[in-house]
Design a protein around this motif. Structure first.
Motif, short mmCIF file in Angstrom:
data_model
loop_
_atom_site.label_atom_id
_atom_site.label_comp_id
_atom_site.label_asym_id
_atom_site.label_seq_id
_atom_site.Cartn_x
_atom_site.Cartn_y
_atom_site.Cartn_z
N THR A 69 0.76 -1.18 0.02
CA THR A 69 0.13 0.04 0.03
C THR A 69 0.76 1.25 0.17
O THR A 69 2.08 1.35 0.65
CB THR A 69 -1.01 0.12 1.27
OG1 THR A 69 -1.89 1.04 1.13
CG2 THR A 69 -0.18 0.12 2.66
N GLU A 95 -0.13 -11.36 2.93
CA GLU A 95 -1.63 -11.68 2.77
C GLU A 95 -1.98 -12.65 3.77
O GLU A 95 -1.44 -13.82 3.90
CB GLU A 95 -1.93 -11.81 1.27
CG GLU A 95 -3.48 -12.28 1.01
CD GLU A 95 -4.13 -10.83 0.86
OE1 GLU A 95 -3.36 -10.09 -0.34
OE2 GLU A 95 -5.20 -10.38 1.37
N ASP A 98 -0.97 -10.65 7.61
CA ASP A 98 -0.62 -9.19 7.84
C ASP A 98 0.67 -8.84 8.37
O ASP A 98 0.96 -7.58 8.63
CB ASP A 98 -1.77 -8.66 8.69
CG ASP A 98 -2.92 -8.52 8.19
OD1 ASP A 98 -3.03 -8.82 6.83
OD2 ASP A 98 -4.14 -8.61 8.61
N THR A 127 0.61 -5.53 10.35
CA THR A 127 0.17 -4.13 10.16
C THR A 127 -1.01 -3.84 11.12
O THR A 127 -1.16 -2.81 11.45
CB THR A 127 -0.32 -4.10 8.78
OG1 THR A 127 -1.51 -4.96 8.57
CG2 THR A 127 0.44 -4.23 7.59
N ARG A 128 -1.78 -4.71 11.73
CA ARG A 128 -2.55 -4.54 12.56
C ARG A 128 -1.88 -3.99 14.01
O ARG A 128 -2.46 -3.16 14.65
CB ARG A 128 -3.48 -5.96 12.75
CG ARG A 128 -4.55 -5.91 11.85
CD ARG A 128 -5.21 -7.45 12.08
NE ARG A 128 -4.34 -8.57 11.70
CZ ARG A 128 -3.91 -9.53 12.42
NH1 ARG A 128 -4.17 -9.39 13.64
NH2 ARG A 128 -3.31 -10.49 11.66
N GLN A 149 -2.75 1.59 7.88
CA GLN A 149 -4.39 1.84 7.99
C GLN A 149 -4.72 1.60 6.47
O GLN A 149 -5.84 1.14 6.27
CB GLN A 149 -4.67 2.91 8.68
CG GLN A 149 -5.12 2.80 10.24
CD GLN A 149 -5.53 4.12 10.91
OE1 GLN A 149 -5.12 5.26 10.51
NE2 GLN A 149 -6.70 3.90 11.54
N THR A 150 -3.89 2.21 5.56
CA THR A 150 -4.54 2.16 4.12
C THR A 150 -4.78 0.63 3.84
O THR A 150 -5.40 0.52 2.85
CB THR A 150 -3.72 2.96 3.42
OG1 THR A 150 -2.10 2.42 3.18
CG2 THR A 150 -3.55 4.28 3.55
N PHE A 151 -4.41 -0.28 4.36
CA PHE A 151 -4.28 -1.65 3.93
C PHE A 151 -5.88 -1.96 4.02
O PHE A 151 -6.46 -2.83 3.12
CB PHE A 151 -3.84 -2.58 4.69
CG PHE A 151 -2.21 -3.03 4.46
CD1 PHE A 151 -1.87 -3.66 3.34
CD2 PHE A 151 -1.31 -2.24 5.16
CE1 PHE A 151 -0.88 -3.63 2.75
CE2 PHE A 151 0.01 -2.66 4.63
CZ PHE A 151 0.39 -3.09 3.32
N THR A 152 -6.60 -1.41 4.97
CA THR A 152 -8.03 -1.74 5.37
C THR A 152 -9.08 -0.65 5.11
O THR A 152 -10.31 -0.77 5.04
CB THR A 152 -8.34 -2.00 6.62
OG1 THR A 152 -7.74 -1.58 7.48
CG2 THR A 152 -7.61 -3.52 6.80
N ARG A 153 -8.62 0.66 5.25
CA ARG A 153 -9.69 1.88 5.15
C ARG A 153 -9.01 2.77 4.16
O ARG A 153 -7.69 2.93 3.90
CB ARG A 153 -9.40 2.48 6.51
CG ARG A 153 -9.94 1.40 7.56
CD ARG A 153 -9.91 2.14 9.08
NE ARG A 153 -11.16 2.86 9.19
CZ ARG A 153 -11.54 3.29 10.36
NH1 ARG A 153 -10.90 3.18 11.44
NH2 ARG A 153 -12.49 4.03 10.35
#
Ligand SMILES: Cc1cc2nc3c(=O)[nH]c(=O)nc-3n(C[C@H](O)[C@H](O)[C@H](O)COP(=O)(O)OP(=O)(O)OC[C@H]3O[C@@H](n4cnc5c(N)ncnc54)[C@H](O)[C@@H]3O)c2cc1C
Length: 162
Positions: A69, A95, A98, A127-128, A149-153
């Motif tokens: 990302t 993937e 994470d 990343t979490r 955060q851009t991985f999920t939002r």
């Protein structure tokens, strides 16, 4: 000499390990293997360039199902208030797990910010983990969290510090 990455801190690590290995028979300590999985690299341009771990392409070549990302510094509050918005943070993660596999920054102070990513890659944080760790508002370091955060939002839709 060793063929490893050409940085003074890698040379110092290798020197210490070589000395320890040379004395291992006398001390009875087993030689320590060198760990070069998370070597930071910094180019002192303006803005600075800093990286650790795999690029997305390298991660895929190493057999990881990797995704990446890119977070622009124009979206980083510290960059905006400092009028230093040139650059980006690119994170590479595995993937599914994470797990952070690499971080690549072009930004003012990137050489200092990369330290957090070095710890994350070395100790296999996700990343979490980066997102759930508190980062002080209005710092360059916040770029790592926002990038994770851009991985999920869609960070364009987030309010400050969300
Ligand atoms: C311009 C420049 C900028 C750099 N900037 C950075 C940086 O910002 N950050 C970073 O991490 N790294 C940087 N590096 C890389 C870093 O300097 C090297 O990775 C590091 O010095 C390697 O350490 P070394 O002990 O292996 O070799 P060296 O530091 O080169 O030490 C080897 C020593 O062996 C001596 N020697 C050689 N042959 C003999 C001989 N036959 N007999 C006796 N002594 C001998 C030499 O005189 C020297 O003192 C830079 C390098 C250069 C050239």
């Amino acid at each position: 000499m060793t063929g490893g990455p050409g940085y003074v801190y890698v040379a110092a690590l290798g020197g210490g390990i070589a000395a320890q290995a040379a004395l291992s028979e006398a001390t009875g300590e087993a030689p320590i293997p060198i760990d070069l999985r998370a070597v930071p690299r910094v180019t002192f341009t303006d803005p600075q360039v800093a990286a650790v771990g795999f690029t997305e392409k390298e991660a895929r070549a190493a057999g990881y199902n990797a995704r990446a990302t890119t977070f622009p510094i124009t979206a980083l509050p510290r960059g905006v208030v400092s009028h230093r918005t040139t650059g980006l943070v690119r994170l590479v993660a595995e993937e599914g797990t994470d797990r952070l596999l690499g971080a690549h920054l072009v930004a003012a102070n990137a050489g200092d910010v990369i330290g957090e990513a070095v710890l994350a890659v070395r100790f296999e944080l996700t990343t979490r983990d980066l997102v759930s760790t508190l980062h002080a508002y209005l710092t360059w370091g916040e770029g790592i969290k926002l990038s994770a955060q851009t991985f999920t939002r869609d960070i364009a839709k987030l309010s400050c510090c969300a």
